[in-house]
Design an enzyme around this catalytic site. Structure first.
Site, PDB file in Angstrom:
ATOM      1  N   ASN A 138      -6.546  -3.386  -4.992  1.00  0.00           N
ATOM      2  CA  ASN A 138      -6.640  -4.808  -4.675  1.00  0.00           C
ATOM      3  C   ASN A 138      -6.429  -5.578  -5.970  1.00  0.00           C
ATOM      4  OD1 ASN A 138      -7.135  -4.566  -1.886  1.00  0.00           O
ATOM      5  ND2 ASN A 138      -9.260  -4.041  -2.289  1.00  0.00           N
ATOM      6  N   GLU A 169      -9.214   1.557  -5.192  1.00  0.00           N
ATOM      7  CA  GLU A 169     -10.082   2.125  -4.157  1.00  0.00           C
ATOM      8  C   GLU A 169      -9.759   3.606  -3.942  1.00  0.00           C
ATOM      9  OE1 GLU A 169     -11.199  -1.795  -1.558  1.00  0.00           O
ATOM     10  OE2 GLU A 169      -9.705  -0.460  -0.693  1.00  0.00           O
ATOM     11  N   ILE A 211      -9.468  11.573   6.403  1.00  0.00           N
ATOM     12  CA  ILE A 211     -10.481  12.311   5.646  1.00  0.00           C
ATOM     13  C   ILE A 211     -11.791  12.222   6.430  1.00  0.00           C
ATOM     14  CG2 ILE A 211     -11.688  12.490   3.422  1.00  0.00           C
ATOM     15  CD1 ILE A 211      -8.780  12.776   2.902  1.00  0.00           C
ATOM     16  N   ARG A 267     -23.460  -8.219   3.029  1.00  0.00           N
ATOM     17  CA  ARG A 267     -22.633  -9.330   3.506  1.00  0.00           C
ATOM     18  C   ARG A 267     -23.319  -9.927   4.738  1.00  0.00           C
ATOM     19  NH1 ARG A 267     -16.197  -7.786   3.123  1.00  0.00           N
ATOM     20  NH2 ARG A 267     -16.283  -6.641   1.161  1.00  0.00           N
ATOM     21  N   LYS A 305       0.797  -1.222   0.000  1.00  0.00           N
ATOM     22  CA  LYS A 305       0.000   0.000   0.000  1.00  0.00           C
ATOM     23  C   LYS A 305       0.835   1.280   0.000  1.00  0.00           C
ATOM     24  CE  LYS A 305      -3.864  -0.379   2.409  1.00  0.00           C
ATOM     25  NZ  LYS A 305      -4.720  -0.671   3.590  1.00  0.00           N
ATOM     26  N   LYS A 331      -1.541   3.240   8.951  1.00  0.00           N
ATOM     27  CA  LYS A 331      -2.028   2.063   8.225  1.00  0.00           C
ATOM     28  C   LYS A 331      -0.911   1.082   7.900  1.00  0.00           C
ATOM     29  CE  LYS A 331      -5.120   3.186   4.989  1.00  0.00           C
ATOM     30  NZ  LYS A 331      -5.740   3.947   3.853  1.00  0.00           N
ATOM     31  N   GLU A 371      -1.555   8.609   6.788  1.00  0.00           N
ATOM     32  CA  GLU A 371      -2.389   9.438   5.899  1.00  0.00           C
ATOM     33  C   GLU A 371      -3.185  10.411   6.734  1.00  0.00           C
ATOM     34  OE1 GLU A 371      -3.549   6.374   2.218  1.00  0.00           O
ATOM     35  OE2 GLU A 371      -5.050   6.921   3.684  1.00  0.00           O
ATOM     36  N   GLU A 409      -5.841   2.566  -2.287  1.00  0.00           N
ATOM     37  CA  GLU A 409      -5.102   1.316  -2.494  1.00  0.00           C
ATOM     38  C   GLU A 409      -5.657   0.599  -3.708  1.00  0.00           C
ATOM     39  OE1 GLU A 409      -5.500  -2.198  -0.209  1.00  0.00           O
ATOM     40  OE2 GLU A 409      -7.586  -1.849   0.344  1.00  0.00           O
ATOM     41  N   ARG A 456      -6.907  -8.493  -7.192  1.00  0.00           N
ATOM     42  CA  ARG A 456      -7.610  -9.779  -7.148  1.00  0.00           C
ATOM     43  C   ARG A 456      -9.097  -9.536  -7.354  1.00  0.00           C
ATOM     44  NH1 ARG A 456     -10.188  -8.719  -2.308  1.00  0.00           N
ATOM     45  NH2 ARG A 456      -8.999  -7.457  -0.856  1.00  0.00           N
TER      46      ARG A 456
HETATM   47  P1  ADP Z   1      -7.843  -2.276   3.680  1.00  0.00           P
HETATM   48  O1  ADP Z   1      -6.575  -2.664   2.984  1.00  0.00           O
HETATM   49  O2  ADP Z   1      -7.966  -2.854   5.033  1.00  0.00           O
HETATM   50  O3  ADP Z   1      -9.029  -2.458   2.805  1.00  0.00           O
HETATM   51  P2  ADP Z   1      -7.995   0.581   3.082  1.00  0.00           P
HETATM   52  O4  ADP Z   1      -6.763   1.412   2.916  1.00  0.00           O
HETATM   53  O5  ADP Z   1      -8.689   0.191   1.833  1.00  0.00           O
HETATM   54  O6  ADP Z   1      -7.640  -0.712   3.944  1.00  0.00           O
HETATM   55  O7  ADP Z   1      -8.995   1.326   4.038  1.00  0.00           O
HETATM   56  C1  ADP Z   1     -10.131   0.682   4.550  1.00  0.00           C
HETATM   57  C2  ADP Z   1     -11.136   1.717   5.013  1.00  0.00           C
HETATM   58  O8  ADP Z   1     -10.597   2.524   6.057  1.00  0.00           O
HETATM   59  C3  ADP Z   1     -11.572   2.722   3.964  1.00  0.00           C
HETATM   60  O9  ADP Z   1     -12.584   2.232   3.131  1.00  0.00           O
HETATM   61  C4  ADP Z   1     -12.039   3.886   4.811  1.00  0.00           C
HETATM   62  O10 ADP Z   1     -13.315   3.662   5.347  1.00  0.00           O
HETATM   63  C5  ADP Z   1     -11.032   3.858   5.953  1.00  0.00           C
HETATM   64  N1  ADP Z   1      -9.904   4.739   5.630  1.00  0.00           N
HETATM   65  C6  ADP Z   1      -8.725   4.365   5.093  1.00  0.00           C
HETATM   66  N2  ADP Z   1      -7.910   5.419   4.928  1.00  0.00           N
HETATM   67  C7  ADP Z   1      -8.576   6.502   5.380  1.00  0.00           C
HETATM   68  C8  ADP Z   1      -8.269   7.902   5.485  1.00  0.00           C
HETATM   69  N3  ADP Z   1      -7.096   8.396   5.115  1.00  0.00           N
HETATM   70  N4  ADP Z   1      -9.225   8.716   5.980  1.00  0.00           N
HETATM   71  C9  ADP Z   1     -10.411   8.240   6.387  1.00  0.00           C
HETATM   72  N5  ADP Z   1     -10.763   6.936   6.316  1.00  0.00           N
HETATM   73  C10 ADP Z   1      -9.860   6.065   5.817  1.00  0.00           C
HETATM   74  P1  ADP Z   2     -12.703  -6.723  -0.367  1.00  0.00           P
HETATM   75  O1  ADP Z   2     -11.341  -6.058  -0.269  1.00  0.00           O
HETATM   76  O2  ADP Z   2     -12.758  -7.843  -1.340  1.00  0.00           O
HETATM   77  O3  ADP Z   2     -13.777  -5.746  -0.546  1.00  0.00           O
HETATM   78  P2  ADP Z   2     -12.350  -7.427   2.424  1.00  0.00           P
HETATM   79  O4  ADP Z   2     -11.523  -6.225   2.681  1.00  0.00           O
HETATM   80  O5  ADP Z   2     -13.419  -7.756   3.377  1.00  0.00           O
HETATM   81  O6  ADP Z   2     -13.028  -7.390   1.003  1.00  0.00           O
HETATM   82  O7  ADP Z   2     -11.356  -8.673   2.277  1.00  0.00           O
HETATM   83  C1  ADP Z   2     -11.815  -9.918   1.845  1.00  0.00           C
HETATM   84  C2  ADP Z   2     -11.176 -11.021   2.639  1.00  0.00           C
HETATM   85  O8  ADP Z   2      -9.795 -11.031   2.438  1.00  0.00           O
HETATM   86  C3  ADP Z   2     -11.381 -10.980   4.114  1.00  0.00           C
HETATM   87  O9  ADP Z   2     -11.466 -12.298   4.584  1.00  0.00           O
HETATM   88  C4  ADP Z   2     -10.124 -10.317   4.617  1.00  0.00           C
HETATM   89  O10 ADP Z   2      -9.877 -10.662   5.953  1.00  0.00           O
HETATM   90  C5  ADP Z   2      -9.129 -10.882   3.661  1.00  0.00           C
HETATM   91  N1  ADP Z   2      -8.002  -9.997   3.363  1.00  0.00           N
HETATM   92  C6  ADP Z   2      -8.029  -8.900   2.595  1.00  0.00           C
HETATM   93  N2  ADP Z   2      -6.792  -8.348   2.471  1.00  0.00           N
HETATM   94  C7  ADP Z   2      -5.960  -9.135   3.183  1.00  0.00           C
HETATM   95  C8  ADP Z   2      -4.545  -9.112   3.453  1.00  0.00           C
HETATM   96  N3  ADP Z   2      -3.741  -8.166   2.972  1.00  0.00           N
HETATM   97  N4  ADP Z   2      -4.048 -10.092   4.231  1.00  0.00           N
HETATM   98  C9  ADP Z   2      -4.842 -11.048   4.723  1.00  0.00           C
HETATM   99  N5  ADP Z   2      -6.171 -11.119   4.501  1.00  0.00           N
HETATM  100  C10 ADP Z   2      -6.723 -10.189   3.753  1.00  0.00           C
HETATM  101 MG    MG Z   3      -9.377  -1.561   1.018  1.00  0.00          MG
END
Ligand code: ADP
Ligand code: ADP
Ligand code: MG
Length: 454
Positions: free
Chosen positions: A290, A275, A203, A338, A116, A158, A200, A288, A292
């Site tokens: 994903n 995203e 927001i 979900r 990330k 993060k 970060e 970020e 996959r």
């Molecule tokens: P993950 O890898 O766990 O999906 P993300 O970076 O996509 O992590 O962030 C997951 C969620 O966390 C976002 O959808 C948002 O709701 C919150 N989030 C992440 N970064 C920020 C930010 N800089 N400000 C506010 N909310 C955030």
């Molecule tokens: P999506 O990103 O597909 O919207 P989620 O953030 O809920 O959905 O992730 C989907 C599944 O993958 C969950 O079981 C979550 O715990 C797992 N997961 C996502 N990112 C990672 C990671 N970087 N390492 C381990 N498990 C992950």
């Molecule tokens: Mg995410």
């Protein structure tokens, strides 16, 4: 040589991939842990192989076991699903070295954009806006503190390897910073085997808007519009919908173009999702990618008519995309809930156990992606998601009404689920108006708790 795919996953996504393979006439091999012997994906695949103990580390995350299973059963491709090894560059490199097709991007791409902190740098270099924050990984707490002071509180810490909403903390002051840094890096280390953190700016009241990308080896890149995933519990998605109620045509085009530009810049191949966070003023920021298939991919399938998993497999085997950007149109509205085995009002604690009876909803425009069946025992070792309920209707309001009926007619006995909780949200006036942000569920729970106390 006949095509044969090993599905390196479990649960509903393994079932989803098996179905796509069957439709394409491709043989399937399921892998399972000792806790998953009675799981549905094991029953539906042509062959099944036990790859180790109940804990993910011993089975679904055990790269050698998964790879040996693929080789010994003569598979020429691996579909990783989501989670587990799906974004693990080391695993993908091993797969590549064995001359097995990985259904996803290359290990090099995953290493670059799957991390990330590094993804932020790539986005920035390509003119895609990112959230203000650290340049890459923060070396130590003291350095982090300086950066936090500079960008101003609140900030988010993060995990660079994070996912599923874990390894994220919000910090509101200097005083909180050092403790939060220790705690979050420890959580990152235990969850992802990598303690690196980046920072970060937080927001306020954002929407989570993501763009589905599909790309082939010929350099064709298209986007399949957005998904609004702002309905989250603890930074993890709970309800997703498309199209987003907050995007107008102009903003939709802008974010879509930014996502395609970034995918092209990194020569991305296969399905992926960019995203973004969108602030109340309509500014958008990449957070970020994903690399996959995502949990919520079905809502995109419903409005575009594209089977994303079949397309992933075809592209994996070297075919060109079966559609161009101008072939894609948004048709109606889709929502996914979900369904989790959890106590929504008790901190979302997981509630594994034996399902005694089930009634599945159905009817026009209702889709259920699940691995549960009557008598199935949900093991305590994995994610609490047990089903995805998806509806598709001509308008958003009709989709909401359809979802209410489907939730009402969805019965799972023997364990606690969030079905009733989802039903409540489908009746919430702000949700109905499309006015919600990523903080909705936290506020909603505080409200319901207060009402319950009265
Ligand atoms: P993950 O890898 O766990 O999906 P993300 O970076 O996509 O992590 O962030 C997951 C969620 O966390 C976002 O959808 C948002 O709701 C919150 N989030 C992440 N970064 C920020 C930010 N800089 N400000 C506010 N909310 C955030
Ligand atoms: P999506 O990103 O597909 O919207 P989620 O953030 O809920 O959905 O992730 C989907 C599944 O993958 C969950 O079981 C979550 O715990 C797992 N997961 C996502 N990112 C990672 C990671 N970087 N390492 C381990 N498990 C992950
Ligand atoms: Mg995410």
């Amino acid at each position: 040589m006949k095509n044969k795919i090993l599905i390196a996953n479990r649960g509903e996504i393994a079932v989803r991939v098996i179905r796509a393979c069957k439709e394409l006439g491709i043989e399937t091999v399921a892998v399972y842990s000792e806790a998953d012997e009675t799981s549905l994906h094991v029953k539906l695949a042509d062959e099944a192989i036990c790859i180790g103990g109940a804990r993910s580390k011993e089975s679904y995350l055990n790269m050698n076991s998964v790879l040996s299973a693929a080789i010994s059963t003569g598979c020429n491709a691996i579909h990783p699903g989501y989670g587990f090894l799906s974004e693990n560059a080391q695993f993908v490199e091993m797969v590549e070295r064995c001359n097995i097709t990985f259904i996803g991007p290359s290990s090099k791409t995953i290493a670059a954009i799957g991390d990330k902190a590094s993804a932020r740098a790539i986005a920035k270099a390509n003119g895609v806006p990112i959230v203000e924050g650290s340049d890459g990984i923060v070396e130590n707490a003291q350095e982090g503190l300086k950066i936090a002071k500079k960008i101003g509180y609140p900030v988010m810490m993060k995990a660079s390897s994070g996912g599923g909403g874990r390894g994220i903390s919000i910090v509101r002051s200097d005083e909180e910073f050092l403790n939060a840094f220790e705690r979050t890096s420890l959580e990152a280390e235990t969850s992802f085997g990598d303690k690196s953190l980046y920072i970060e700016k937080f927001i306020e009241s954002p929407r989570h808007i993501e763009i589905q990308i599909m790309a082939d080896h010929k350099g064709n890149v298209v986007h399949l519009f957005e998904r609004d995933c702002s309905m989250q519990r603890r930074n993890q998605k709970m309800i997703e919908e498309t199209p987003s109620p907050i995007l107008n045509e102009l903003l939709r085009r802008k974010i879509g173009a930014a996502a395609v530009k970034l995918a092209k810049a990194i020569n991305y191949v296969n399905a992926g999702t960019m995203e973004f966070l969108v602030d109340p003023k309509g500014n958008f920021y990449f957070i970020e990618m994903n690399t996959r298939i995502q949990v919520e991919h079905p809502i995109t399938e419903m409005i575009t008519g594209v089977d994303l998993v079949k397309e992933q497999i075809k592209v994996g085997y070297g075919k060109e995309l079966s559609f161009k950007q101008h072939n894609l149109k948004i048709n109606g509205h889709a929502i996914e809930c979900r369904i989790n085995a959890e106590h929504a009002m008790k901190g979302f604690i997981p509630t594994p156990g034996k399902i005694t009876n089930i009634l599945f909803p159905g009817g026009m425009g209702v889709r259920l992606d699940t691995h549960i069946y009557p008598g199935y025992e949900i093991p305590p070792f994995y994610d609490s998601m047990i089903a995805k309920l998806i509806v598709h209707a001509p308008t958003r309001l009709e989709a909401i009404k359809k979802m209410r009926v489907a939730l009402e007619q969805f019965v799972v006995d023997g364990i606690h689920t969030n079905i009733e909780y989802q039903y409540l949200i489908m009746h919430n006036p702000d949700f109905i108006k499309g006015q919600y942000d990523t903080g909705f569920i936290a506020r909603f729970n505080t409200l319901v708790e207060a009402e319950n106390r009265e």
